[in-house]
Design an enzyme around this catalytic site. Sequence first.
Site: not given
Length: 448
Positions: A114, A117, A129, A168-169, A212, A243, A380
């Site tokens: 992350q 990214k 995370k 979320g994930d 995403t 998703n 986000s």
Amino acid sequence: MALKNEYLIGLMERVEKRNGNEPEFHQAVREVLESLEPVIEKRPDFVEKGVIESIVEPERIIKFRVPWIDDNGKVQVNRGFRVQFNSAIGPYKGGLRFHPSVNEGIIKFLGFEQIFKNSLTGLPIGGGKGGSDFDPKGKSDMEVMKFCQSFMTELSKYIGADTDVPAGDIGVGAREIGYLFGQYKRIRDEFTGVLTGKGLTYGGSLARKEATGYGLCYFTNEMLKDKGMSFEGKTVVVSGSGNVAIYATEKATQLGGKVVALSDSNGYIYDKNGIDLKAVKQIKEVERKRIKEYLNYHPEAEYHEGCSGIWTIKCDIALPCATQNEINEESAKALVANGVMLVAEGANMPSTPEAIATFQSNGVFFGPAKAANAGGVATSALEMSQNSMRYSWTFEEVDAKLHDIMKNIYKNASAAAKEYGYEDNLVYGANIAGFLKVAETMLAHGAC
């Protein structure tokens, strides 16, 4: 590619020794360190000042128990985690994953990815995370609510709109975000943008759900354009049916591709006529059932047990959108044998190192996750901006910003790869471009 630089070899050995039994974290760190070999030849100060040594070590790890009461009145106890990895360029930002596979090593690997990214998005967000080994599947709404409230009771001590903003994930959708946000608001007595992926009635952003998957296709389209091609007329295989997979399927279809397969953890469907996305949304978003139910809508389609077989389907473009390491060397060889021309990752690290090497050695254009799936966290961050302004943009405005961000990510990753002698190697390019921004900022802060 094996590490050659003595310093990086030693650092990798220290990472493995310090972080035992965390193979996913080792894998993520090794990939980045391999990419940085040409960088430290030009910039030895990153080594001298301890930047790389610092960047592989989380700033903070929070680990806690999560007790909750099930519908039978029995106390259940899960583990909760939050890894706040790097805040050089902004508050920690990264999702929460609720899944039985979650452990500290998984969360560290995701948090480390992350960092780069988030840097690639060009937005001021650091890397983090979190999650739990709690499984929302098969639980009632009341059980999920009780778990989320217990989880947030502890997590709320460590997060905030300017400190750490989870999202979320896997296993954490709109329902879970709502319960988490409600508990944070009760405990802290404040209404702030502390979580993203919120409902539209309480600060959520339009286009976040689609981001995403849409972003993955925008990035893929830039890859195709660079080679004088497009989605038009291409056969596409997408793994997963959450998703990311659903909205990657939607955008790939809008751009002229034909998506013929989707999967879940039990198996996969193949529809030679093209996936009926309306049916998939009904099954997954409304009924919350398995992908096998697709046969009730289209009995002419095929269903196969075992999700890995999806990579034996002939396609031009493969978009893995399920989970880490879902494409191994064998699956990569099957894709190559069937003529795949491009692979772009929608999930986090879905291809093993051996699979990536197989793609690259056979001329398959490869888009790594930290670049290709950055659209979710980018949107986000746009939600955070809207919350700060107490304002909301239209779907079209957010989508346009997302499109521009993904184009810039491709442009910057491609340029970095070329500058350091690895043209078309987007793994190296994404790692280098993401690293340089964070590393320069760490030096500016005197953080090493």
